[in-house]
Design an enzyme around this catalytic site. Structure first.
Site, PDB file in Angstrom:
ATOM      1  N   SER A 141       0.962  -1.206  -0.145  1.00  0.00           N
ATOM      2  CA  SER A 141       0.018   0.075  -0.010  1.00  0.00           C
ATOM      3  C   SER A 141       0.895   1.060   0.107  1.00  0.00           C
ATOM      4  O   SER A 141       2.238   1.148   0.238  1.00  0.00           O
ATOM      5  CB  SER A 141      -0.839   0.088   1.355  1.00  0.00           C
ATOM      6  OG  SER A 141      -1.600   1.152   1.468  1.00  0.00           O
ATOM      7  N   TYR A 154      -2.741  -0.966  10.455  1.00  0.00           N
ATOM      8  CA  TYR A 154      -2.612  -1.197   9.153  1.00  0.00           C
ATOM      9  C   TYR A 154      -1.461  -0.992   8.432  1.00  0.00           C
ATOM     10  O   TYR A 154      -0.586  -1.405   7.702  1.00  0.00           O
ATOM     11  CB  TYR A 154      -3.725  -0.660   8.319  1.00  0.00           C
ATOM     12  CG  TYR A 154      -4.034  -0.864   6.702  1.00  0.00           C
ATOM     13  CD1 TYR A 154      -4.195  -2.213   6.365  1.00  0.00           C
ATOM     14  CD2 TYR A 154      -3.333   0.069   5.632  1.00  0.00           C
ATOM     15  CE1 TYR A 154      -4.143  -2.360   5.000  1.00  0.00           C
ATOM     16  CE2 TYR A 154      -3.574  -0.083   4.280  1.00  0.00           C
ATOM     17  CZ  TYR A 154      -3.777  -1.573   3.937  1.00  0.00           C
ATOM     18  OH  TYR A 154      -4.062  -1.822   2.826  1.00  0.00           O
TER      19      TYR A 154
END
Length: 278
Positions: A141, A154
């Protein structure tokens, strides 16, 4: 990245996390282009949905369960004799400020995003070593490059993926096996809705961040710019399937490019000031 002149027709691809969004769209995109795609999902109901959508080879796979990973690999090999590409796509985002985050919630985040990905990678590597070739795609990401508030769990999981994959790439030198990172930015999917659902693990009412949480749950959080459809990721995955020598890293969305460049050239303090405005 060198693009092969041969077609992707017949390439055997396994994709984790195809219940919706990027995984499902990528599976369909590759299937339309002649790949032998094995989309996987965590529940029997989700597998049935994939079958109803026209996928011939959907399989059940919870990446937290080693035996299910082994079963998927054995099933695909029994049918195809090889696995050319393994896309570690499964994952979710636990929301919450670091100080509010129960340790168990952090552990659950790592079980899927990091340990599940690692176990899939560990099990597919001997297959690809026997073949003398293969491609592993790790879904990281933009939050594997920079950090944002309320996304500590995350962020940490994606930073861990970056470290594991950078190391693995060095260990796979001259093996014929390529590992690539996808640094995706905002992409349309159920990801944000699923992330909001994880706030049930946070004690919102006793948090100094409760107004931030309430705004997010009410749909009043900051809008994310530079959003792209999931086909943007599917197109990159297809390029990797086509490539003779895939690149080690792919930036997807303008947000990733901008923040990746900022991380490279700005001081930590200046970058923090920028990120607090995102």
């Amino acid at each position: 990245m060198k693009i092969s002149t041969k077609s992707t027709r017949g390439s055997v691809v396994v994709i984790t996390g195809c219940s919706s969004g990027i995984g499902r769209v990528t599976a369909g995109y590759l299937k339309e282009r002649g790949c032998r795609v094995y989309p996987t999902a965590r529940t029997e109901e989700e597998v049935a949905e994939l079958r109803e959508e026209g996928f011939d080879n959907p399989l059940r796979l919870d990446v937290r369960k080693s035996e299910e990973i082994a079963n998927v690999i054995e099933t695909v090999l029994a049918k195809e004799g090889r696995i050319d590409v393994w896309f570690n796509n499964a994952g979710y985002g636990q929301m919450g400020a670091v100080e509010d985050l129960p340790t168990e919630a952090l552990r659950e985040q790592f079980e899927t995003n990091v340990l599940g990905l690692h176990e899939c990678t560990r099990q597919i590597l001997p297959v690809m070593r026997r073949q003398g070739s293969g491609k592993i795609i790790q879904h990281s990401s933009v939050l594997g490059l920079i950090a944002l508030p309320m996304r500590g769990a995350y962020n940490a999981s994606k930073y861990a993926i970056e470290g594991l994959t950078d190391t693995l790439r060095l260990e796979l030198a001259d093996s014929g096996i390529y590992v690539s990172l996808l640094n995706t930015g905002p992409v349309t999917s159920r990801f944000r809705a699923n992330a909001l659902a994880t706030l049930d693990k946070i004690d919102i009412e006793h948090s100094r961040w409760r107004e931030t949480y309430r705004a997010a749950l009410a749909g009043n959080a900051k809008k994310v710019p530079f959003n792209l459809p999931p086909e943007a990721v599917a197109e990159v995955v297809h390029r990797i399937v086509l490539a003779e020598r895939p690149a080690p890293r792919y930036y997807i969305t303008k947000a990733t490019w901008m923040l990746g460049i900022a991380k490279r050239f700005l001081s930590t303090r200046l970058l923090d000031r920028l990120l607090l405005k995102v």
